[in-house]
Design an enzyme around this catalytic site. Sequence first.
Site, short mmCIF file in Angstrom:
data_model
loop_
_atom_site.label_atom_id
_atom_site.label_comp_id
_atom_site.label_asym_id
_atom_site.label_seq_id
_atom_site.Cartn_x
_atom_site.Cartn_y
_atom_site.Cartn_z
N LYS A 1 0.85 -1.19 0.00
CA LYS A 1 0.00 0.00 0.00
C LYS A 1 0.88 1.24 0.00
CE LYS A 1 -3.18 2.62 2.94
NZ LYS A 1 -3.84 2.68 4.26
N GLU B 1 -8.01 11.81 13.88
CA GLU B 1 -7.11 10.67 14.08
C GLU B 1 -6.12 10.89 15.21
OE1 GLU B 1 -4.24 7.70 11.48
OE2 GLU B 1 -5.56 9.10 10.47
N GLU C 1 -7.19 -1.89 4.20
CA GLU C 1 -6.50 -0.67 4.64
C GLU C 1 -6.48 -0.58 6.16
OE1 GLU C 1 -6.71 3.44 3.24
OE2 GLU C 1 -7.91 2.69 1.58
N GLU D 1 -12.02 10.28 -3.73
CA GLU D 1 -11.84 10.16 -2.28
C GLU D 1 -11.06 11.35 -1.73
OE1 GLU D 1 -9.45 7.38 0.90
OE2 GLU D 1 -10.56 6.34 -0.69
#
Length: 461
Positions: A219, A268, A312, A447
């Site tokens: 990724k 986050e 993810e 996104e």
Amino acid sequence: MIEVKETPIEELLDRVISNLPSNKKYQLVSITKKIKEVNTLHFFEGAKALNKDRIFWTSTAEQYDVVGIGNAYEIHAKENRFEITENKWNELLANAKIFNPYQVAGTGVVALGGMAFDPKKEQTHLWEKFSPSQFTIPAFILTKNNNNYYFTINTYVTKDDHPRQLATEIEHQESLLFRNMEQPSDHLTINEKIEVKPDKWRETVRQAREAIRTNKAEKIVLAREMRLKFNKEANIASILQKLIDKHANSYIFAFEKGEDCFVGATPERLVKLNGEQLLSTCLAGTAPRGKTKEEDLKISQDLLKDEKNRQEHEFVVKMIKGALETYSTEIEIPNEPIVYPLKNLQHLYTPVTAILKDGYSIFDIVKQLHPTPALGGTPNKESMAFIRDHELLDRGWYGAPVGWLDSNQNSEFAVAIRSGLIQGNEASLFAGGGIVKDSNLEEEYEETTIKFKPMLSVLGD
């Protein structure tokens, strides 16, 4: 305005100056007192009259705000930034005189700041005022903690200082800060919105996908930039107010360096430490909010079932668990994520709790956790190398740890996403997406477009 029940400042300063060892040229003195209720954002707005840099931090899910004004001391580091920052912080505390009867989070000596996402990436002119690691101990700190309010003064003293004169000067600045409190007001509009090299970004996504398909990484997260021009100079306090109003369950922050200010509303958490109690957060996998309750529920259920997003998310869970195992015990992680709703977006969310082992610090944990797979990719070395060589921007502090730590063994760091660098009447916004082997170029582009919305919504879009 101020409730002064503690020892007068002049007396404390006199005590330190009189007892300053002959081999010490100066010493940091930190004095905390409890005060009446103050609107922290009005305090932040009024403080601009002093022409000193300002810092703002709030956790909207908790009763916790910190406002820093001015600069008593600053910790900078380039190479070995985690180790050097920690060493300088410990040395600072070891030599400071701290008068703080409350010992609550965010009082006493508090350092607020952040780090660059990748110190190996060549810094551009855009981020010239922000160091690879930069933590400020403000001269004045206003703290709101569980609806209690505290005011901290940090200042250096020398043998030659006169306690009364120094106390009078400090109290004069303090009175100006509280007298000048203003409600932020601004009518900002976006005159120009430029997506920086969107076609080249799509091509970089294609290159990343190809690298993943040839087993060079699993990724890779790629960010892109949007440049804005406003009708006038942006008012930071007004932006913060709108972020607070619109983004529950987020950390709202502002780090001002002269005319530049890094501002954001990130959901986050990287890590929170209260004594030895550690809390981290896995937040990866993103979907928009629905226009109706039914649509919103369906999107959240689809997000929980979506293979790409679950993959993810699992990358992040595994990385955080692996990072904590050396430094902590009693690690607890739920088996399944839940959906974490925000104003414009919803994410997959898994909390992680643990107990920090003796001999380790918040810097050990931050060093291990940054960058998470949600912001860098996996494996770390390969994904970061691709980003460094191919990404079309200097991320600066975007996607990197920002936060605070205090002299009471409390600290908290968040990942600086949903953010922008404000520069007078212009701004740069940043958004990124995780690329995997089956990524669709247009879906990844959309996104990132969604991820620009939290900042666009408070800047006049």
